[in-house]
Scaffold this motif. Structure first.
Motif, PDB file in Angstrom:
ATOM      1  N   PRO A  10      -0.360  -3.141 -21.300  1.00  0.00           N
ATOM      2  CA  PRO A  10      -0.592  -3.940 -20.100  1.00  0.00           C
ATOM      3  C   PRO A  10      -1.197  -5.319 -20.366  1.00  0.00           C
ATOM      4  O   PRO A  10      -0.952  -6.256 -19.599  1.00  0.00           O
ATOM      5  N   ASP A  11      -1.971  -5.464 -21.438  1.00  0.00           N
ATOM      6  CA  ASP A  11      -2.604  -6.757 -21.708  1.00  0.00           C
ATOM      7  C   ASP A  11      -1.753  -7.656 -22.609  1.00  0.00           C
ATOM      8  O   ASP A  11      -2.177  -8.748 -22.994  1.00  0.00           O
ATOM      9  N   ASP A  12      -0.535  -7.231 -22.941  1.00  0.00           N
ATOM     10  CA  ASP A  12       0.359  -8.084 -23.734  1.00  0.00           C
ATOM     11  C   ASP A  12       0.838  -9.271 -22.902  1.00  0.00           C
ATOM     12  O   ASP A  12       1.103  -9.133 -21.700  1.00  0.00           O
ATOM     13  N   SER A  13       0.994 -10.399 -23.559  1.00  0.00           N
ATOM     14  CA  SER A  13       1.589 -11.560 -22.903  1.00  0.00           C
ATOM     15  C   SER A  13       3.096 -11.350 -22.800  1.00  0.00           C
ATOM     16  O   SER A  13       3.657 -10.489 -23.494  1.00  0.00           O
ATOM     17  N   PRO A  14       3.793 -12.133 -21.959  1.00  0.00           N
ATOM     18  CA  PRO A  14       5.254 -12.011 -21.908  1.00  0.00           C
ATOM     19  C   PRO A  14       5.912 -12.170 -23.277  1.00  0.00           C
ATOM     20  O   PRO A  14       6.835 -11.426 -23.622  1.00  0.00           O
ATOM     21  N   ALA A  15       5.412 -13.116 -24.078  1.00  0.00           N
ATOM     22  CA  ALA A  15       5.984 -13.324 -25.417  1.00  0.00           C
ATOM     23  C   ALA A  15       5.746 -12.117 -26.309  1.00  0.00           C
ATOM     24  O   ALA A  15       6.617 -11.727 -27.100  1.00  0.00           O
ATOM     25  N   GLU A  16       4.575 -11.505 -26.206  1.00  0.00           N
ATOM     26  CA  GLU A  16       4.264 -10.327 -27.029  1.00  0.00           C
ATOM     27  C   GLU A  16       5.143  -9.144 -26.638  1.00  0.00           C
ATOM     28  O   GLU A  16       5.600  -8.388 -27.504  1.00  0.00           O
ATOM     29  N   ARG A  17       5.374  -8.977 -25.339  1.00  0.00           N
ATOM     30  CA  ARG A  17       6.240  -7.886 -24.902  1.00  0.00           C
ATOM     31  C   ARG A  17       7.648  -8.062 -25.466  1.00  0.00           C
ATOM     32  O   ARG A  17       8.226  -7.125 -26.022  1.00  0.00           O
ATOM     33  N   ILE A  18       8.188  -9.254 -25.308  1.00  0.00           N
ATOM     34  CA  ILE A  18       9.548  -9.498 -25.788  1.00  0.00           C
ATOM     35  C   ILE A  18       9.623  -9.359 -27.303  1.00  0.00           C
ATOM     36  O   ILE A  18      10.601  -8.832 -27.845  1.00  0.00           O
ATOM     37  N   ARG A  19       8.578  -9.788 -28.010  1.00  0.00           N
ATOM     38  CA  ARG A  19       8.561  -9.647 -29.466  1.00  0.00           C
ATOM     39  C   ARG A  19       8.592  -8.158 -29.860  1.00  0.00           C
ATOM     40  O   ARG A  19       9.304  -7.778 -30.801  1.00  0.00           O
ATOM     41  N   THR A  20       7.856  -7.317 -29.122  1.00  0.00           N
ATOM     42  CA  THR A  20       7.871  -5.884 -29.404  1.00  0.00           C
ATOM     43  C   THR A  20       9.251  -5.292 -29.135  1.00  0.00           C
ATOM     44  O   THR A  20       9.792  -4.528 -29.945  1.00  0.00           O
ATOM     45  N   TYR A  21       9.827  -5.646 -27.987  1.00  0.00           N
ATOM     46  CA  TYR A  21      11.159  -5.123 -27.663  1.00  0.00           C
ATOM     47  C   TYR A  21      12.199  -5.632 -28.664  1.00  0.00           C
ATOM     48  O   TYR A  21      13.113  -4.889 -29.048  1.00  0.00           O
ATOM     49  N   ARG A  22      12.043  -6.879 -29.090  1.00  0.00           N
ATOM     50  CA  ARG A  22      12.974  -7.443 -30.070  1.00  0.00           C
ATOM     51  C   ARG A  22      12.900  -6.669 -31.386  1.00  0.00           C
ATOM     52  O   ARG A  22      13.926  -6.384 -32.010  1.00  0.00           O
ATOM     53  N   GLU A  23      11.689  -6.314 -31.784  1.00  0.00           N
ATOM     54  CA  GLU A  23      11.536  -5.541 -33.023  1.00  0.00           C
ATOM     55  C   GLU A  23      12.243  -4.196 -32.890  1.00  0.00           C
ATOM     56  O   GLU A  23      12.891  -3.726 -33.835  1.00  0.00           O
ATOM     57  N   PHE A  24      12.122  -3.561 -31.722  1.00  0.00           N
ATOM     58  CA  PHE A  24      12.801  -2.290 -31.506  1.00  0.00           C
ATOM     59  C   PHE A  24      14.311  -2.455 -31.654  1.00  0.00           C
ATOM     60  O   PHE A  24      14.970  -1.661 -32.347  1.00  0.00           O
ATOM     61  N   PHE A  25      14.865  -3.483 -31.031  1.00  0.00           N
ATOM     62  CA  PHE A  25      16.314  -3.686 -31.112  1.00  0.00           C
ATOM     63  C   PHE A  25      16.744  -4.099 -32.520  1.00  0.00           C
ATOM     64  O   PHE A  25      17.825  -3.713 -32.979  1.00  0.00           O
ATOM     65  N   GLU A  26      15.923  -4.872 -33.212  1.00  0.00           N
ATOM     66  CA  GLU A  26      16.250  -5.227 -34.596  1.00  0.00           C
ATOM     67  C   GLU A  26      16.304  -3.984 -35.476  1.00  0.00           C
ATOM     68  O   GLU A  26      17.217  -3.830 -36.308  1.00  0.00           O
ATOM     69  N   ARG A  27      15.325  -3.120 -35.300  1.00  0.00           N
ATOM     70  CA  ARG A  27      15.283  -1.917 -36.128  1.00  0.00           C
ATOM     71  C   ARG A  27      16.442  -0.977 -35.799  1.00  0.00           C
ATOM     72  O   ARG A  27      17.119  -0.465 -36.701  1.00  0.00           O
ATOM     73  N   THR A  28      16.663  -0.731 -34.523  1.00  0.00           N
ATOM     74  CA  THR A  28      17.755   0.179 -34.174  1.00  0.00           C
ATOM     75  C   THR A  28      19.102  -0.397 -34.605  1.00  0.00           C
ATOM     76  O   THR A  28      19.975   0.358 -35.049  1.00  0.00           O
ATOM     77  N   ARG A  29      19.271  -1.719 -34.499  1.00  0.00           N
ATOM     78  CA  ARG A  29      20.527  -2.324 -34.982  1.00  0.00           C
ATOM     79  C   ARG A  29      20.693  -2.098 -36.477  1.00  0.00           C
ATOM     80  O   ARG A  29      21.792  -1.776 -36.957  1.00  0.00           O
ATOM     81  N   SER A  30      19.611  -2.243 -37.220  1.00  0.00           N
ATOM     82  CA  SER A  30      19.699  -2.087 -38.678  1.00  0.00           C
ATOM     83  C   SER A  30      19.955  -0.639 -39.072  1.00  0.00           C
ATOM     84  O   SER A  30      20.490  -0.370 -40.156  1.00  0.00           O
ATOM     85  N   TRP A  31      19.584   0.312 -38.205  1.00  0.00           N
ATOM     86  CA  TRP A  31      19.774   1.723 -38.521  1.00  0.00           C
ATOM     87  C   TRP A  31      21.156   2.237 -38.116  1.00  0.00           C
ATOM     88  O   TRP A  31      21.559   3.316 -38.547  1.00  0.00           O
ATOM     89  N   LEU A  32      21.847   1.503 -37.264  1.00  0.00           N
ATOM     90  CA  LEU A  32      23.137   1.956 -36.751  1.00  0.00           C
ATOM     91  C   LEU A  32      24.284   1.571 -37.682  1.00  0.00           C
ATOM     92  O   LEU A  32      24.255   0.514 -38.319  1.00  0.00           O
ATOM     93  N   THR A  33      25.298   2.426 -37.716  1.00  0.00           N
ATOM     94  CA  THR A  33      26.549   2.026 -38.346  1.00  0.00           C
ATOM     95  C   THR A  33      27.183   0.935 -37.489  1.00  0.00           C
ATOM     96  O   THR A  33      26.829   0.761 -36.311  1.00  0.00           O
ATOM     97  N   ASP A  34      28.123   0.203 -38.043  1.00  0.00           N
ATOM     98  CA  ASP A  34      28.722  -0.915 -37.310  1.00  0.00           C
ATOM     99  C   ASP A  34      29.452  -0.479 -36.044  1.00  0.00           C
ATOM    100  O   ASP A  34      29.569  -1.257 -35.096  1.00  0.00           O
ATOM    101  N   ASP A  35      29.946   0.751 -36.024  1.00  0.00           N
ATOM    102  CA  ASP A  35      30.626   1.241 -34.833  1.00  0.00           C
ATOM    103  C   ASP A  35      29.777   2.266 -34.076  1.00  0.00           C
ATOM    104  O   ASP A  35      30.294   3.061 -33.284  1.00  0.00           O
ATOM    105  N   GLY A  36      28.466   2.219 -34.305  1.00  0.00           N
ATOM    106  CA  GLY A  36      27.555   3.128 -33.616  1.00  0.00           C
ATOM    107  C   GLY A  36      27.193   2.638 -32.228  1.00  0.00           C
ATOM    108  O   GLY A  36      27.730   1.634 -31.736  1.00  0.00           O
ATOM    109  N   ALA A  37      26.265   3.344 -31.572  1.00  0.00           N
ATOM    110  CA  ALA A  37      25.851   2.980 -30.224  1.00  0.00           C
ATOM    111  C   ALA A  37      24.407   3.418 -29.988  1.00  0.00           C
ATOM    112  O   ALA A  37      23.922   4.379 -30.598  1.00  0.00           O
ATOM    113  N   LEU A  38      23.742   2.683 -29.111  1.00  0.00           N
ATOM    114  CA  LEU A  38      22.380   3.000 -28.670  1.00  0.00           C
ATOM    115  C   LEU A  38      22.419   3.282 -27.178  1.00  0.00           C
ATOM    116  O   LEU A  38      22.911   2.462 -26.400  1.00  0.00           O
ATOM    117  N   SER A  39      21.920   4.440 -26.774  1.00  0.00           N
ATOM    118  CA  SER A  39      21.823   4.790 -25.359  1.00  0.00           C
ATOM    119  C   SER A  39      20.346   4.833 -24.992  1.00  0.00           C
ATOM    120  O   SER A  39      19.580   5.633 -25.538  1.00  0.00           O
TER     121      SER A  39
END
Length: 305
Positions: A155-184
């Motif tokens: 709750p005390d994260d700034s907007p930039a901090e929130r987006i940075r956290t979400y970006r890290e999640f998407f970066e990691r999941t992208r790196s873990w997926l095969t090229d024809d994989g999917a995230l639900s």
């Protein structure tokens, strides 16, 4: 970045992990038997997909599980990751119905991990580990995350901090997926209610240190990494689900009080009523999003432009 700034960010990240773990255990380690009284038999603790107002809770939860499993093409997949795996409903179906050889679940709840390990499904591995610390042994054909995204920011994260956290999640999941994989991905999000109007009761007593995203924040964080294939807003499904849970908990109130005490039961009944109302009023919503990886290197090319 200076050494001091890097150290501050690392300290903040470590604090975020610790807070997330404490918050998850505060809520989910109340006791498996307590949740068994009012959830469906699969112990699925997330928004169902009812087929009409008179649907059965168990059937509605099975429909939701199939939605996410089909979204990542689980049938025929070699490996699937479940981030925030709960009591293992997705993992059980991966091992049983879909015969996936390798199914990995991440949870921060000791009670949930023990429950899954006790089932002993073949090919299932459960880890009591934060996604930010997880290092997979190999790529995944699909990644599912249901009801965990709400716990990534604070709750005390700034907007930039929130987006940075979400970006890290998407970066990691992208790196873990095969090229024809999917995230639900399934997550509660803010709708027509500003963050400042969020219930302090739910933030402090039910889900401490949790923070909901907005759809805009999710879209910004995924930009250039994952292509959005579909978006559903099923907020009325979650109102229906919370109302079913509340009804079942009321029916077992005395037994529940014997397990966790009347104060905890009253707190959960209040939280479920408030949540159902929030979804019906459109204060909060429920997104189900399916992503596919962009070709590797796209994000760097887009940034260069």
């Amino acid at each position: 970045m200076t050494t001091q700034a890097a150290g501050s960010r690392a300290t903040a990240a470590a604090g975020s992990r610790a807070a997330a773990a404490a918050a998850i255990r505060h809520h989910y380690d109340v006791g498996n038997e307590f949740y068994r009284l009012w959830l469906d038999p699969s112990l699925t603790y997330s928004c169902a997909m009812p087929d009409g107002p008179d649907d059965d809770l168990e059937a509605a939860q099975e429909r939701k599980l199939r939605f996410h499993l089909d979204a990542v093409n689980a049938r025929g997949a070699g490996a699937v990751l479940d981030i925030g795996c709960g009591w293992g409903a997705v993992l059980g179906r991966l091992a049983g119905t879909y015969r996936v050889p390798r199914a990995v679940g991440l949870t921060l709840s000791v009670e949930q991990a023990a429950h899954i390990a006790g089932i002993g499904d073949p090919g299932v591995e459960v880890r009591t580990e934060d996604w930010r610390d997880y290092e997979p042994d190999g790529p995944f054909d699909g990644i599912i995350s249901i009801g965990a995204f709400e716990h990534f920011a604070r709750p005390d994260d700034s907007p930039a901090e929130r987006i940075r956290t979400y970006r890290e999640f998407f970066e990691r999941t992208r790196s873990w997926l095969t090229d024809d994989g999917a995230l639900s991905l399934q997550t509660i999000a803010y709708a027509n209610m500003p963050r400042e109007a969020a219930s302090t009761f739910i933030q402090q007593e039910i889900f401490p240190d949790a923070e909901l995203p907005t759809l805009a924040e999710i879209a910004i964080a995924a930009e250039g990494l994952l292509e959005t294939r579909s978006v559903r807003n099923d907020r009325l499904d979650y109102a229906w689900t919370c109302e079913r849970w509340a009804s079942r908990l009321r029916a077992h109130r005395a037994e529940a009080a014997g397990l966790v005490g009347p104060d905890v039961v009253a707190r959960y009944e209040r939280y479920l009523r408030m949540s159902a109302l929030g979804f019906r009023m459109g204060k909060i919503c429920l997104y189900r999003l399916v992503f596919a990886p962009y070709p590797r290197g796209y994000a760097r090319r887009a940034a260069a432009r």
